[in-house]
Design a protein around this motif. Structure first.
Motif, PDB file in Angstrom:
ATOM      1  N   HIS A  74       0.845  -1.188   0.000  1.00 30.26           N
ATOM      2  CA  HIS A  74       0.000   0.000   0.000  1.00 30.26           C
ATOM      3  C   HIS A  74       0.887   1.247   0.000  1.00 30.26           C
ATOM      4  O   HIS A  74       1.871   1.343   0.723  1.00 30.26           O
ATOM      5  CB  HIS A  74      -0.909   0.007   1.229  1.00 30.26           C
ATOM      6  CG  HIS A  74      -2.073   0.930   1.099  1.00 30.26           C
ATOM      7  ND1 HIS A  74      -1.943   2.302   1.032  1.00 30.26           N
ATOM      8  CD2 HIS A  74      -3.420   0.672   1.008  1.00 30.26           C
ATOM      9  CE1 HIS A  74      -3.136   2.861   0.918  1.00 30.26           C
ATOM     10  NE2 HIS A  74      -4.047   1.900   0.894  1.00 30.26           N
ATOM     11  N   GLU A  75       0.499   2.203  -0.808  1.00 35.58           N
ATOM     12  CA  GLU A  75       1.282   3.429  -0.970  1.00 35.58           C
ATOM     13  C   GLU A  75       1.543   4.158   0.346  1.00 35.58           C
ATOM     14  O   GLU A  75       2.572   4.817   0.519  1.00 35.58           O
ATOM     15  CB  GLU A  75       0.546   4.363  -1.934  1.00 35.58           C
ATOM     16  CG  GLU A  75       1.240   5.689  -2.220  1.00 35.58           C
ATOM     17  CD  GLU A  75       2.522   5.536  -3.023  1.00 35.58           C
ATOM     18  OE1 GLU A  75       3.455   6.337  -2.796  1.00 35.58           O
ATOM     19  OE2 GLU A  75       2.581   4.619  -3.864  1.00 35.58           O
ATOM     20  N   LYS A  76       0.628   4.001   1.323  1.00 30.63           N
ATOM     21  CA  LYS A  76       0.762   4.730   2.591  1.00 30.63           C
ATOM     22  C   LYS A  76       2.021   4.343   3.364  1.00 30.63           C
ATOM     23  O   LYS A  76       2.463   5.070   4.252  1.00 30.63           O
ATOM     24  CB  LYS A  76      -0.470   4.497   3.466  1.00 30.63           C
ATOM     25  CG  LYS A  76      -0.581   3.089   4.038  1.00 30.63           C
ATOM     26  CD  LYS A  76      -1.821   2.933   4.896  1.00 30.63           C
ATOM     27  CE  LYS A  76      -1.913   1.542   5.510  1.00 30.63           C
ATOM     28  NZ  LYS A  76      -3.128   1.361   6.332  1.00 30.63           N
ATOM     29  N   TRP A  77       2.608   3.173   3.052  1.00 32.64           N
ATOM     30  CA  TRP A  77       3.782   2.718   3.778  1.00 32.64           C
ATOM     31  C   TRP A  77       5.090   3.243   3.185  1.00 32.64           C
ATOM     32  O   TRP A  77       6.157   3.025   3.756  1.00 32.64           O
ATOM     33  CB  TRP A  77       3.824   1.180   3.812  1.00 32.64           C
ATOM     34  CG  TRP A  77       2.733   0.588   4.643  1.00 32.64           C
ATOM     35  CD1 TRP A  77       1.591  -0.009   4.202  1.00 32.64           C
ATOM     36  CD2 TRP A  77       2.670   0.552   6.070  1.00 32.64           C
ATOM     37  NE1 TRP A  77       0.820  -0.413   5.252  1.00 32.64           N
ATOM     38  CE2 TRP A  77       1.457  -0.093   6.414  1.00 32.64           C
ATOM     39  CE3 TRP A  77       3.517   0.985   7.085  1.00 32.64           C
ATOM     40  CZ2 TRP A  77       1.079  -0.312   7.733  1.00 32.64           C
ATOM     41  CZ3 TRP A  77       3.138   0.770   8.403  1.00 32.64           C
ATOM     42  CH2 TRP A  77       1.935   0.139   8.708  1.00 32.64           C
TER      43      TRP A  77
ATOM     44  N   LEU B 189       8.947  -0.220   6.241  1.00 36.81           N
ATOM     45  CA  LEU B 189       9.546  -0.564   4.953  1.00 36.81           C
ATOM     46  C   LEU B 189      11.062  -0.421   4.972  1.00 36.81           C
ATOM     47  O   LEU B 189      11.776  -1.207   4.334  1.00 36.81           O
ATOM     48  CB  LEU B 189       8.950   0.307   3.845  1.00 36.81           C
ATOM     49  CG  LEU B 189       7.895  -0.415   2.983  1.00 36.81           C
ATOM     50  CD1 LEU B 189       6.731  -0.878   3.841  1.00 36.81           C
ATOM     51  CD2 LEU B 189       7.407   0.468   1.861  1.00 36.81           C
ATOM     52  N   GLN B 190      11.557   0.554   5.708  1.00 36.81           N
ATOM     53  CA  GLN B 190      13.013   0.705   5.825  1.00 36.81           C
ATOM     54  C   GLN B 190      13.642  -0.503   6.491  1.00 36.81           C
ATOM     55  O   GLN B 190      14.795  -0.848   6.215  1.00 36.81           O
ATOM     56  CB  GLN B 190      13.336   1.982   6.606  1.00 36.81           C
ATOM     57  CG  GLN B 190      12.981   3.266   5.863  1.00 36.81           C
ATOM     58  CD  GLN B 190      13.116   4.501   6.733  1.00 36.81           C
ATOM     59  OE1 GLN B 190      13.566   4.430   7.874  1.00 36.81           O
ATOM     60  NE2 GLN B 190      12.710   5.648   6.201  1.00 36.81           N
ATOM     61  N   SER B 191      12.869  -1.188   7.338  1.00 35.39           N
ATOM     62  CA  SER B 191      13.390  -2.349   8.050  1.00 35.39           C
ATOM     63  C   SER B 191      13.589  -3.563   7.146  1.00 35.39           C
ATOM     64  O   SER B 191      14.275  -4.509   7.517  1.00 35.39           O
ATOM     65  CB  SER B 191      12.445  -2.727   9.199  1.00 35.39           C
ATOM     66  OG  SER B 191      12.340  -1.678  10.138  1.00 35.39           O
ATOM     67  N   PHE B 192      12.982  -3.547   5.951  1.00 35.63           N
ATOM     68  CA  PHE B 192      13.192  -4.658   5.022  1.00 35.63           C
ATOM     69  C   PHE B 192      14.623  -4.677   4.487  1.00 35.63           C
ATOM     70  O   PHE B 192      15.162  -5.718   4.135  1.00 35.63           O
ATOM     71  CB  PHE B 192      12.211  -4.566   3.850  1.00 35.63           C
ATOM     72  CG  PHE B 192      10.839  -5.067   4.168  1.00 35.63           C
ATOM     73  CD1 PHE B 192      10.529  -6.413   4.062  1.00 35.63           C
ATOM     74  CD2 PHE B 192       9.850  -4.192   4.578  1.00 35.63           C
ATOM     75  CE1 PHE B 192       9.256  -6.883   4.358  1.00 35.63           C
ATOM     76  CE2 PHE B 192       8.570  -4.647   4.873  1.00 35.63           C
ATOM     77  CZ  PHE B 192       8.276  -5.994   4.765  1.00 35.63           C
ATOM     78  N   LYS B 193      15.249  -3.512   4.411  1.00 36.86           N
ATOM     79  CA  LYS B 193      16.665  -3.393   4.037  1.00 36.86           C
ATOM     80  C   LYS B 193      17.013  -4.139   2.747  1.00 36.86           C
ATOM     81  O   LYS B 193      18.037  -4.796   2.635  1.00 36.86           O
ATOM     82  CB  LYS B 193      17.560  -3.897   5.184  1.00 36.86           C
ATOM     83  CG  LYS B 193      17.398  -3.102   6.469  1.00 36.86           C
ATOM     84  CD  LYS B 193      18.250  -3.659   7.592  1.00 36.86           C
ATOM     85  CE  LYS B 193      18.042  -2.846   8.874  1.00 36.86           C
ATOM     86  NZ  LYS B 193      18.830  -3.395  10.013  1.00 36.86           N
ATOM     87  N   GLY B 194      16.105  -4.043   1.781  1.00 38.36           N
ATOM     88  CA  GLY B 194      16.392  -4.622   0.478  1.00 38.36           C
ATOM     89  C   GLY B 194      16.192  -6.115   0.374  1.00 38.36           C
ATOM     90  O   GLY B 194      16.517  -6.715  -0.657  1.00 38.36           O
ATOM     91  N   SER B 195      15.648  -6.759   1.424  1.00 41.64           N
ATOM     92  CA  SER B 195      15.471  -8.215   1.369  1.00 41.64           C
ATOM     93  C   SER B 195      14.417  -8.619   0.350  1.00 41.64           C
ATOM     94  O   SER B 195      14.466  -9.711  -0.212  1.00 41.64           O
ATOM     95  CB  SER B 195      15.092  -8.752   2.754  1.00 41.64           C
ATOM     96  OG  SER B 195      13.886  -8.152   3.219  1.00 41.64           O
ATOM     97  N   VAL B 196      13.433  -7.740   0.133  1.00 40.48           N
ATOM     98  CA  VAL B 196      12.432  -7.957  -0.903  1.00 40.48           C
ATOM     99  C   VAL B 196      12.212  -6.632  -1.627  1.00 40.48           C
ATOM    100  O   VAL B 196      12.579  -5.568  -1.128  1.00 40.48           O
ATOM    101  CB  VAL B 196      11.085  -8.452  -0.311  1.00 40.48           C
ATOM    102  CG1 VAL B 196      11.246  -9.827   0.317  1.00 40.48           C
ATOM    103  CG2 VAL B 196      10.546  -7.469   0.710  1.00 40.48           C
ATOM    104  N   LYS B 197      11.595  -6.693  -2.810  1.00 40.16           N
ATOM    105  CA  LYS B 197      11.333  -5.490  -3.591  1.00 40.16           C
ATOM    106  C   LYS B 197       9.860  -5.121  -3.487  1.00 40.16           C
ATOM    107  O   LYS B 197       8.985  -5.987  -3.472  1.00 40.16           O
ATOM    108  CB  LYS B 197      11.736  -5.718  -5.049  1.00 40.16           C
ATOM    109  CG  LYS B 197      13.232  -5.921  -5.230  1.00 40.16           C
ATOM    110  CD  LYS B 197      13.604  -6.072  -6.692  1.00 40.16           C
ATOM    111  CE  LYS B 197      15.113  -6.266  -6.849  1.00 40.16           C
ATOM    112  NZ  LYS B 197      15.495  -6.441  -8.276  1.00 40.16           N
TER     113      LYS B 197
ATOM    114  N   ALA C 137       8.451  -7.254  12.383  1.00 35.54           N
ATOM    115  CA  ALA C 137       7.379  -7.454  11.409  1.00 35.54           C
ATOM    116  C   ALA C 137       7.947  -7.570  10.002  1.00 35.54           C
ATOM    117  O   ALA C 137       7.522  -8.425   9.210  1.00 35.54           O
ATOM    118  CB  ALA C 137       6.389  -6.291  11.483  1.00 35.54           C
ATOM    119  N   ALA C 138       8.912  -6.715   9.679  1.00 32.53           N
ATOM    120  CA  ALA C 138       9.540  -6.762   8.354  1.00 32.53           C
ATOM    121  C   ALA C 138      10.231  -8.101   8.124  1.00 32.53           C
ATOM    122  O   ALA C 138      10.132  -8.698   7.049  1.00 32.53           O
ATOM    123  CB  ALA C 138      10.532  -5.618   8.208  1.00 32.53           C
TER     124      ALA C 138
END
Length: 215
Positions: A23-26, A32-40, A128-129
């Motif tokens: 969702h665009e709101k994130w 989202l920063q916590s994903f650190k590039g693990s997924v796109k 969560a990420a």
């Protein structure tokens, strides 16, 4: 303000492996920063109440600490989320912190007992990420080597989550993750599959935790 219904084209969409429709709101959020590039991420404005759509036909709703503290409005959102995702694997991820812990028991009963959805608690956005990434990457059937490396990378957060199931300690959690390397696979395991690993009583606890078959 009511959220828009999710278009059928999005509900039926399956992003490529390693991607999440978000969702665009994130955009730009700590989560989202916590994903650190693990997924796109593939950003989409018209996801309605859905926060994330995964490649394995799983939709995720994220309930933050602030959502719970602000009142009960998030409950209506969860109901709309359940109604919008008929036929799909719907997962509610909930922040369980010191501030929101007092609300967790009631929320768990509402989500699991009344709505029949899967609820997964996390303590931070970073956890969560990691969990969402594990749900995405742990289902790769074409590259088992990738699945193993991701499982090892995310083992601490997944191990911690599995140990929250009644009757499951660290040893049983590790045995379960050896057989079911992702939370998604474990949540779909039958009592018959679980019994040889943890015994009948714990197998029933695990099934109840994920599927709400409480006795």
């Amino acid at each position: 303000m009511e959220s828009k219904p999710v278009p059928a084209r999005l509900l039926n969409a399956a992003p490529p492996y390693g991607h999440i429709i978000t969702h665009e709101k994130w955009r730009g959020s700590t989560l989202l920063q916590s994903f650190k590039g693990s997924v796109k991420m593939i950003f989409e404005e018209e996801l309605g109440v859905v926060d994330f759509c995964l490649s394995n036909k799983t939709c995720v709703l994220y309930v933050s600490e602030s959502d719970q503290v602000a009142g009960n409005n998030y409950r209506r959102k969860i109901v709309r989320f359940r109604n919008a995702n008929s036929g799909l694997q719907a997962v509610v991820i909930v922040e369980k912190t010191r501030l929101s812990e007092q609300y967790f028991s009631g929320l768990q009963k509402f989500v699991v007992l009344e709505l029949g959805l899967t609820l997964l608690p996390v303590s931070t956005a970073a956890e969560a990420a990691q969990l969402i990434a594990q749900l995405v990457l742990g289902e790769n059937k074409e590259n088992p080597f990738g699945r193993k490396s991701v499982s090892r990378l995310l083992e601490p957060v997944v191990l911690s989550l599995v140990q929250q199931i009644p009757g499951v300690g660290k040893v049983k959690a590790m045995l379960l993750l050896q057989r079911f390397p992702s939370i998604h696979q474990l949540s779909r395991a039958s009592i018959h599959e679980l019994e040889p690993i943890v015994g009948q009583a714990t197998a029933q606890h695990i099934t109840a935790f994920f599927h709400n078959q409480f006795t």
